[in-house]
Scaffold this active site. Sequence first.
Site, PDB file in Angstrom:
ATOM      1  N   HIS A  47      46.937  30.768  38.579  1.00 34.00           N
ATOM      2  CA  HIS A  47      47.976  31.161  37.610  1.00 34.00           C
ATOM      3  C   HIS A  47      49.242  30.403  37.974  1.00 34.00           C
ATOM      4  CE1 HIS A  47      45.617  34.706  36.220  1.00 34.00           C
ATOM      5  NE2 HIS A  47      45.103  34.592  37.440  1.00 34.00           N
ATOM      6  N   HIS A  60      39.025  37.290  33.147  1.00 35.62           N
ATOM      7  CA  HIS A  60      38.973  37.989  34.428  1.00 35.62           C
ATOM      8  C   HIS A  60      38.042  39.182  34.232  1.00 35.62           C
ATOM      9  CE1 HIS A  60      42.365  35.561  35.503  1.00 35.62           C
ATOM     10  NE2 HIS A  60      42.641  36.238  36.608  1.00 35.62           N
ATOM     11  N   GLU A  71      37.111  42.404  38.899  1.00 34.11           N
ATOM     12  CA  GLU A  71      38.033  42.294  40.038  1.00 34.11           C
ATOM     13  C   GLU A  71      38.277  43.720  40.524  1.00 34.11           C
ATOM     14  OE1 GLU A  71      41.968  40.872  39.011  1.00 34.11           O
ATOM     15  OE2 GLU A  71      42.487  40.408  41.096  1.00 34.11           O
ATOM     16  N   ASP A  79      44.113  31.637  43.056  1.00 33.48           N
ATOM     17  CA  ASP A  79      44.634  32.694  42.177  1.00 33.48           C
ATOM     18  C   ASP A  79      46.163  32.630  42.046  1.00 33.48           C
ATOM     19  OD1 ASP A  79      44.357  34.763  40.385  1.00 33.48           O
ATOM     20  OD2 ASP A  79      43.797  36.294  41.848  1.00 33.48           O
ATOM     21  N   ASP A  80      46.870  33.227  42.991  1.00 35.70           N
ATOM     22  CA  ASP A  80      48.350  33.244  42.981  1.00 35.70           C
ATOM     23  C   ASP A  80      48.835  32.889  44.386  1.00 35.70           C
ATOM     24  OD1 ASP A  80      48.898  34.556  40.228  1.00 35.70           O
ATOM     25  OD2 ASP A  80      47.392  35.851  41.143  1.00 35.70           O
TER      26      ASP A  80
HETATM   27  N1  HPA Z   1      44.170  39.443  38.094  1.00 44.70           N
HETATM   28  C1  HPA Z   1      44.636  39.790  36.902  1.00 44.70           C
HETATM   29  N2  HPA Z   1      45.736  39.273  36.389  1.00 44.70           N
HETATM   30  C2  HPA Z   1      46.398  38.349  37.068  1.00 44.70           C
HETATM   31  C3  HPA Z   1      45.971  37.961  38.315  1.00 44.70           C
HETATM   32  C4  HPA Z   1      44.784  38.519  38.849  1.00 44.70           C
HETATM   33  O1  HPA Z   1      44.293  38.222  39.961  1.00 44.70           O
HETATM   34  N3  HPA Z   1      46.861  37.041  38.746  1.00 44.70           N
HETATM   35  C5  HPA Z   1      47.783  36.879  37.776  1.00 44.70           C
HETATM   36  N4  HPA Z   1      47.513  37.688  36.761  1.00 44.70           N
HETATM   37 ZN    ZN Z   2      43.564  35.545  38.397  1.00 51.04          ZN
END
Ligand code: HPA
Ligand code: ZN
Length: 342
Positions: free
Chosen positions: A22, A200, A203, A281-282
């Site tokens: 992201h 997604h 998770e 991811d981030d």
């Molecule tokens: N999951 C869901 N939304 C998100 C994520 C994530 O890991 N990172 C940024 N937005």
């Molecule tokens: Zn993500």
Amino acid sequence: MRKEISIEDFIRGIPKAELHLHIEGTFEPELMFEIAGRNTIQLKQKSIEEIREAYKFSNLQDFLDIYYQGAGILTEEKDFYDLTSAYLEKAASQNVLHSEIFFDPQTHTGRGIKFSTVVNGIQKACADAREKLGISTGLIMCFLRDLDETDAMKTLEDALAYRDRIAAVGLDSAEIGNPPAKFREVFNRARDAGFLTVAHGGEEGPAEYVREALELLKVSRIDHGNHCLDDYELAEELIRRRIPLTVCPLSNLRLKVVDSLERHPLRIMMERGLLVTVNSDDPAYFGGYINENYLAVTKALDLTAADIYRLAKNSFEASFLKQSEKDNMLARLHEYIEKGIP
Ligand code: HPA
Ligand code: ZN
């Protein structure tokens, strides 16, 4: 033949693709401070250390609250340009040959920033990085699943003018209580307009959401996918159809999707024959870019050089690149391996 190489250096040097990233999640406190300053936005935190101190979360929602606050500083096209350039420089330095980048337009349009400001800033940085660093990119526009489908539909309409610059649409933000079924119509429209789709899933949410993403949204990849292992038949279907999972180990650790990296399901996924990839991811929030993810999971799960090779190969195969471009990158990977493995 290459002489003696450690597994760590092998990981750092191996050509790879990143498929779950992201762009708003690459916002490092240093750049946040700089951009807040030039946009005369007062941050709650007084220092870079204080910003990092605030990065304490134990679930997805706690993280998202902080992440949206950070993203709220991005205002001008140059902000999106600088953010994306910084990430691409880092990625290229970690031998990422290709990155498919998520962006969340609703996070910005919802506070009055134009869609064009966001996409043009990101896009120009991608074009310049291609020139300067040789890194290739794709863009994936995510809908925020905690907002309604009408809002997503408006965002899709904005995106139609950029159809040639956006490869796919995705679904992110708070998963539980926001199943894929909520976005069936907007994904139908997106596919009709020629976008590929990802989501997604699994998770924090259940295997059922992964199944819905496949069946209702007809996704080409699942982002995360950890909980698909709870449903044997579903995992078999993912294997049979070679649907990739874009797994993010350090994210899973920080958001407590797993208790420890030693208990991360990546190895089980590989052993079962799932097409898994490793991603960051981030990275500004979860303590590491792609190489730190490979390194951490290798240590925790005792992965071999052959496993790393498999993950890197998967990353190109699972990408949205044209076959000729995939072949090109796979050839570079092969060349790297030919020099010897640890
Ligand atoms: N999951 C869901 N939304 C998100 C994520 C994530 O890991 N990172 C940024 N937005
Ligand atoms: Zn993500």
